[in-house]
Design a protein around this motif. Structure first.
Motif, short mmCIF file in Angstrom:
data_model
loop_
_atom_site.label_atom_id
_atom_site.label_comp_id
_atom_site.label_asym_id
_atom_site.label_seq_id
_atom_site.Cartn_x
_atom_site.Cartn_y
_atom_site.Cartn_z
N ARG A 1 0.83 -1.21 0.00
CA ARG A 1 0.00 0.00 0.00
C ARG A 1 0.86 1.27 0.00
N SER A 2 2.00 1.21 0.66
CA SER A 2 2.85 2.40 0.71
C SER A 2 3.66 2.60 -0.57
N ASN A 3 3.69 1.58 -1.43
CA ASN A 3 4.51 1.68 -2.65
C ASN A 3 3.70 1.69 -3.95
N VAL A 4 2.42 1.34 -3.89
CA VAL A 4 1.65 1.26 -5.12
C VAL A 4 1.44 2.67 -5.68
N VAL A 5 1.74 2.83 -6.95
CA VAL A 5 1.70 4.14 -7.62
C VAL A 5 0.39 4.34 -8.34
N PHE A 6 -0.11 3.29 -8.98
CA PHE A 6 -1.33 3.44 -9.77
C PHE A 6 -2.05 2.11 -9.95
N GLY A 7 -3.30 2.24 -10.31
CA GLY A 7 -4.10 1.13 -10.82
C GLY A 7 -4.60 1.57 -12.19
N GLY A 8 -4.15 0.91 -13.24
CA GLY A 8 -4.49 1.34 -14.59
C GLY A 8 -5.23 0.26 -15.36
N VAL A 9 -5.92 0.68 -16.42
CA VAL A 9 -6.64 -0.25 -17.29
C VAL A 9 -6.18 0.01 -18.72
N ASP A 10 -5.55 -0.97 -19.33
CA ASP A 10 -5.21 -0.86 -20.75
C ASP A 10 -6.39 -1.38 -21.56
N GLU A 11 -6.62 -0.77 -22.73
CA GLU A 11 -7.80 -1.06 -23.56
C GLU A 11 -9.08 -0.81 -22.77
N ALA A 12 -9.18 0.38 -22.22
CA ALA A 12 -10.28 0.71 -21.30
C ALA A 12 -11.64 0.72 -21.98
#
Length: 478
Positions: free
Chosen positions: A167-178
């Motif tokens: 949790r202290s290191n996660v930068v993003f949650g992304g979706v490719d081909e959104a």
């Protein structure tokens, strides 16, 4: 103590440019300005919706933030006081295993360790006695985790996202081909609709949430994706550029036989030119018939199966990955017959022709299929739509284009003159050659016969029916 600067400040921008220049020498001119804007906002934890053409550099949006943060964490004394992580990691949702493997392979070049979290790799880790959950929690081995939305419901990911280190290191949650959030989330793969709920419920508020695609149309499609990802009005950054591909000649190829036939002579006209080609098929059954026809048409030599390959979900993860490698690296591997698994996001720079047998379910999918080619803007490339007996309505569009255009304008609340004005502004002196085809009751498709003026490079075939897809993302149509 809070960081003194933000990445979008002047100090942050200069830091990003310095890091890209030093660590990614294959980009001598650095990021494009639009890429830089998105990357900086992701680094600052802002939410982003990004729509730009296939081959436009969307992979930089998830790779460069991690490269930059890894460098700052490694050499903190060299850079200003900016938001950072000691072991930066990102989550990227990918629709297919093939795309995840393609991304992992591509990120080896800039030295970014990534992992495709799927059934095959999970099984392999268990065989090797590895605790995959602990490895991901510790953020020391992989900087990017690619996975499909179905795996988000696993207990393993609840444990991963509950760990303090992660949790202290996660930068993003992304979706490719959104765009698939709407197209597939409705029925085909409903877990796409739950991606946003997972990100908002399981990731810290400091993590950026973003969606990337080449085909998110304004209006209802954009609104649906924003709701799913939890974007509220004016709270996210939206980048929307044209998805036109001026170096790709779009062609409508009428077929002399229907799709139920076992003969596809028009296919040979393209394959005989010895260009790297992907043939998109709607069903595995269609793929098999096309492949058998091409195989039987090849000379009787031992390398026939080296010349043509298949790519679909019934192949193993390793088999499909090897097919992609051969298509990119082996000069003898000329054509791949593929299902929808190939359509979304795969980056094969050697491809020069994209043939689609049958009209896809949406125009967005047609853009995605044609987008597998044209990654090198210096090359003249082709995107062909092969239509059989079911193309009667399209042919009627050629014969009665003006009448159909007037009907479409009336349905949209406009008039024929205003619609022709739009087309003339786009095609200039070639406007009189423009017709409209009504394909499967979808949006208008603007047709230009031999429209050489619209291509940045000379067209590869004369006397063809060139097609311009009329969708909002391309600045055409309504």
């Amino acid at each position: 103590m809070a960081p003194k600067y933000r990445w979008t400040d002047a100090q942050g921008r200069q830091t990003l440019r310095t890091i890209v220049k030093n660590l990614i020498p294959q980009w001598p001119y650095g990021l494009y300005s639009y890429q830089e804007e998105v990357v900086l906002r992701i680094l600052d934890g802002q939410d982003v919706l990004c729509c730009l053409n296939t081959g436009g550099g969307k992979s930089a949006m998830f790779s460069v933030p991690l490269i930059a943060l890894r460098e700052v964490a490694k050499n903190p004394d060299l850079y200003p006081n900016l938001p950072t992580r000691s072991r930066p990691v990102g989550i990227l949702i990918t629709p297919t295993i093939g795309l995840a493997a393609n991304i992992v392979s591509d990120l080896k070049k800039p030295g970014l360790p990534a992992f495709a979290y799927c059934h095959e790799t999970i099984t392999e880790s268990r065989k090797n006695g590895e605790n995959l959950v602990k490895i991901i929690q510790e953020c020391s081995t992989y900087s990017l985790i690619c996975l499909d939305p179905e795996h988000l419901r696993d207990k393993a990911w609840r444990r991963i996202t509950s760990a303090d280190t992660f949790r202290s290191n996660v930068v993003f949650g992304g979706v490719d081909e959104a765009h698939l959030i709407k197209h597939w989330g409705a029925h085909f793969r409903p877990h796409f609709k739950h991606i946003g709920a997972f990100f908002r419920g399981r990731l810290p508020s400091s993590a950026s949430v973003f969606g990337l695609s080449a085909t998110i149309q304004p209006g209802a499609d954009t609104d649906s994706i924003c709701r799913t990802l939890g974007f509220s009005r004016n709270s996210y950054y939206e980048l929307r550029l044209t998805n036109e591909r001026p170096n790709v000649q779009f062609i409508v190829q009428p077929l002399t036989h229907g799709f139920s036939s076992n003969d596809f002579p028009e296919l040979l006209d393209y394959l005989n030119q010895n260009r790297k080609t992907v043939i998109h098929c709607r069903r595995i059954e269609d793929l098999h018939r096309l492949f058998v026809y091409a195989f039987d048409s090849l000379p009787l030599e031992p390398d026939r199966l080296r010349r043509i390959k298949t790519y679909h979900s019934l192949h193993s993860f390793d088999d499909n990955a090897e097919t992609l490698r051969l298509l990119d690296e082996d000069p003898m591997c000329q054509a791949v017959f593929a299902t929808v698994a190939f359509t979304n996001g795969l980056n094969i720079r050697s491809l020069t022709d994209s043939l689609a047998y049958g009209f896809p379910s949406t125009l967005d999918l047609k853009i995605q299929e044609a987008g597998r080619v044209g990654r090198n803007p210096a090359h003249a490339l082709r995107g062909c739509l092969a239509l059989g007996i079911g193309a009667k309505r399209l042919k009627n569009g050629f014969m009665h284009g003006n009448a159909m255009l007037g009907q479409r304008a009336a349905e949209a609340g406009g008039d024929f003159a205003s619609e022709m004005g739009k087309i003339r502004s786009k095609f200039g002196e070639y406007a009189h050659k423009v017709q409209v085809g009504d394909v499967l009751d979808m949006k208008p498709i603007y047709i230009v016969k031999n429209a050489r003026s619209i291509h940045a490079l000379p067209v590869l075939l004369a006397n063809t029916i060139d097609m311009i897809l009329g969708i909002k993302c391309a600045g055409l149509g309504s």
